[in-house]
Design a protein around this motif. Structure first.
Motif, PDB file in Angstrom:
ATOM      1  N   PHE A  98       0.834  -1.207   0.000  1.00 24.42           N
ATOM      2  CA  PHE A  98       0.000   0.000   0.000  1.00 24.42           C
ATOM      3  C   PHE A  98       0.866   1.254   0.000  1.00 24.42           C
ATOM      4  O   PHE A  98       1.821   1.357   0.774  1.00 24.42           O
ATOM      5  N   HIS A  99       0.534   2.173  -0.880  1.00 30.07           N
ATOM      6  CA  HIS A  99       1.224   3.474  -0.929  1.00 30.07           C
ATOM      7  C   HIS A  99       0.179   4.563  -0.678  1.00 30.07           C
ATOM      8  O   HIS A  99      -0.560   4.946  -1.582  1.00 30.07           O
ATOM      9  N   ALA A 115       0.036   2.197   6.236  1.00 36.95           N
ATOM     10  CA  ALA A 115      -0.099   0.780   6.556  1.00 36.95           C
ATOM     11  C   ALA A 115       0.932   0.408   7.608  1.00 36.95           C
ATOM     12  O   ALA A 115       2.133   0.626   7.426  1.00 36.95           O
ATOM     13  N   VAL A 116       0.474  -0.128   8.723  1.00 29.07           N
ATOM     14  CA  VAL A 116       1.350  -0.519   9.833  1.00 29.07           C
ATOM     15  C   VAL A 116       1.195  -2.011  10.071  1.00 29.07           C
ATOM     16  O   VAL A 116       0.077  -2.515  10.239  1.00 29.07           O
ATOM     17  N   ILE A 145       6.721  -9.775   4.203  1.00 29.98           N
ATOM     18  CA  ILE A 145       6.692  -8.572   3.363  1.00 29.98           C
ATOM     19  C   ILE A 145       6.056  -7.408   4.119  1.00 29.98           C
ATOM     20  O   ILE A 145       6.511  -6.261   4.033  1.00 29.98           O
ATOM     21  N   ALA A 146       4.988  -7.706   4.862  1.00 28.88           N
ATOM     22  CA  ALA A 146       4.279  -6.656   5.607  1.00 28.88           C
ATOM     23  C   ALA A 146       5.141  -6.045   6.702  1.00 28.88           C
ATOM     24  O   ALA A 146       4.934  -4.894   7.087  1.00 28.88           O
ATOM     25  N   VAL A 383      -1.683  -6.085   7.961  1.00 33.14           N
ATOM     26  CA  VAL A 383      -1.440  -4.690   8.328  1.00 33.14           C
ATOM     27  C   VAL A 383      -2.728  -4.055   8.819  1.00 33.14           C
ATOM     28  O   VAL A 383      -3.827  -4.575   8.620  1.00 33.14           O
ATOM     29  N   ARG A 384      -2.559  -2.910   9.474  1.00 32.88           N
ATOM     30  CA  ARG A 384      -3.700  -2.058   9.797  1.00 32.88           C
ATOM     31  C   ARG A 384      -3.481  -0.730   9.100  1.00 32.88           C
ATOM     32  O   ARG A 384      -2.344  -0.274   8.992  1.00 32.88           O
ATOM     33  N   LYS A 385      -4.543  -0.148   8.611  1.00 33.08           N
ATOM     34  CA  LYS A 385      -4.453   1.157   7.964  1.00 33.08           C
ATOM     35  C   LYS A 385      -4.766   2.217   9.028  1.00 33.08           C
ATOM     36  O   LYS A 385      -5.903   2.341   9.487  1.00 33.08           O
ATOM     37  N   VAL A 386      -3.747   2.940   9.424  1.00 38.54           N
ATOM     38  CA  VAL A 386      -3.909   4.008  10.421  1.00 38.54           C
ATOM     39  C   VAL A 386      -4.139   5.318   9.675  1.00 38.54           C
ATOM     40  O   VAL A 386      -3.366   5.664   8.770  1.00 38.54           O
TER      41      VAL A 386
END
Length: 427
Positions: A98-99, A115-116, A145-146, A383-386
């Motif tokens: 994710f970018h 993405a964290v 990768i994450a 990941v989590r999207k913060v």
């Protein structure tokens, strides 16, 4: 197998139903094991390993020496295959990185996402009659990768206390942090609660039998996230008069050998193709080492004759299969109409086995009609999207009055006041 010819649409809901199991006793058994693991840690895990896997363990952890030994035990051909599969899985999942972009929603208000990685993830890998070393690659590769800091893997040992060498080799290739000898419900409990040996993780991934799936669902209520709800594995094949019956039958049987609770579903526009596939299934079945399992699976399977490919794709979307193989001449047109499926395989040569092992896509997928609402494991699963936002003075001027108005109308005066004070500070 059940053969259905031109069923009416009002019958579809019954046709696509999966078998329902009475899980009340199962859930009670699972809860007892989980409670024991929570209370007694390693001791409980070892007791259940002795009870269910018939092995007495001094230690749950797999040593570096055992991993090196496994790398020497695995054939060079299998090691090469694992590395090829890992390379393709890595390529595909890197494309999902994710970018986030900063967006000015209005003057002075800038919002963005980052993405964290989930810091600690747990992977469950079944051993049993078919040790799923391929699933190690599917779960550990995107975790790496994450950027997950700790990747914990649990898998049942054999009666000698050894983990399948191919599982250890795959774990080494994919970069697993820690490996433990624990199977079934006790493994899920160990990762969910933590023990003296097994670290507590924040999310648990991986397939398993009905006990494992029940355990994952129970721990997900209060203690840890899970990848997805799931049931037995399944495949749907759409075929027409141009399909190759030998391939279609092989695809159905490749799914049927998973387990007696799996399901295979054929949808075809050709009555002749239906007959040919049925004959070919009966010809290939006795040649399989796991023919007894596959034969049992076929008892619950459906062969459905429909009028045209539009009706075929409509029925498939209603079925919402884990795996969907479109083996028709118009597969590209039908692919555009897929709404509900875990993973789709297009054309004569794209067998489910390719996705299960080495094409690059992930094979950890929603089953039991969960594809109506869930997708398979991908990079986002780890990941989590913060979200972030920054407001300047111009930002307060842009949205401040709207925020105050909305908060007042929701009767949340403290919310309104937080913004009102900032508006006043600008004057």
């Amino acid at each position: 197998m059940h053969i259905l010819k031109y069923p009416a649409r009002e019958e579809w809901e019954k046709i696509v139903e999966r078998p329902h199991l009475d899980v009340s006793q199962l859930n009670a058994t699972v809860k007892g094991v989980l409670d024991d693991v929570r209370a007694h840690g390693d001791d409980a895990v070892k007791r259940y390993e002795e009870k269910f896997d018939h092995v007495s363990l001094q230690s749950l952890a797999v040593t570096d020496e055992e991993i090196q030994e496994a790398l020497h035990e695995v054939s060079p051909q299998l090691l090469q295959s694992l590395r090829l599969a890992h390379s393709n899985i890595e390529k595909f999942h890197r494309s999902e990185v994710f970018h986030g972009e900063k967006v000015e929603t209005c003057r002075g208000v800038v919002c963005w996402q980052k993405a964290v990685a989930i810091e600690k993830v747990g992977l469950y890998i079944p051993g049993g009659t078919a040790p799923l070393f391929s699933t190690v690659l599917m779960l550990a590769t995107p975790a790496k990768i994450a950027g997950c800091k700790e990747i914990v893997l649990c898998t049942p040992p054999n009666k000698e206390g050894k983990v399948n060498p191919a599982i250890l080799a795959a774990a080494s290739i994919a970069g697993v942090s820690k490996i433990f000898k624990a199977g079934g419900v006790q493994a899920i409990g160990a990762m969910a609660y933590g023990t003296e040996s097994v670290p507590k993780v924040y999310k648990v991934f991986g397939p398993g039998n009905q006990f494992v799936m029940a355990a994952k669902q129970q721990v997900s209520l209060h203690d840890v996230a899970i990848d997805m709800p799931a049931g037995p594995s399944e495949v749907c094949v759409i075929a027409d008069e141009t399909s190759y019956p030998v391939f279609v039958a092989a695809d159905l049987l490749s799914q049927a050998e998973h387990g007696v609770d799996s399901q295979v579903f054929l949808i075809t526009t050709s009555e002749e193709m239906l007959s040919k596939v049925k004959e070919e299934v009966e010809r290939q079945l006795p040649q399989l080492p796991r023919h007894e399992i596959a034969a049992k699976t076929l008892e619950n399977s459906q062969f459905v004759l429909v009028h045209d490919t539009q009706e075929a794709i409509d029925l498939s979307n209603s079925y919402a299969p884990e795996h969907l193989i479109i083996a028709t001449k118009d597969y590209e047109d039908l692919a555009a109409k897929v709404v509900n499926a875990g993973s789709v395989f297009l054309g004569r040569y794209a067998c489910e086995s390719a996705g299960d092992y080495a094409s690059g896509t992930n094979h950890t997928l929603p089953t039991h009609r969960y594809a109506l609402a869930y997708n398979g494991v991908n990079l986002d699963s780890y990941v989590r999207k913060v979200t972030f936002q920054h407001l300047s003075e111009d930002g307060i001027r842009s949205i401040g009055n709207a925020v105050v108005c909305m908060a007042e109308n929701e009767q949340l005066e403290a919310h309104a006041n937080a913004m009102r004070l900032r508006l006043k500070s600008l004057k």
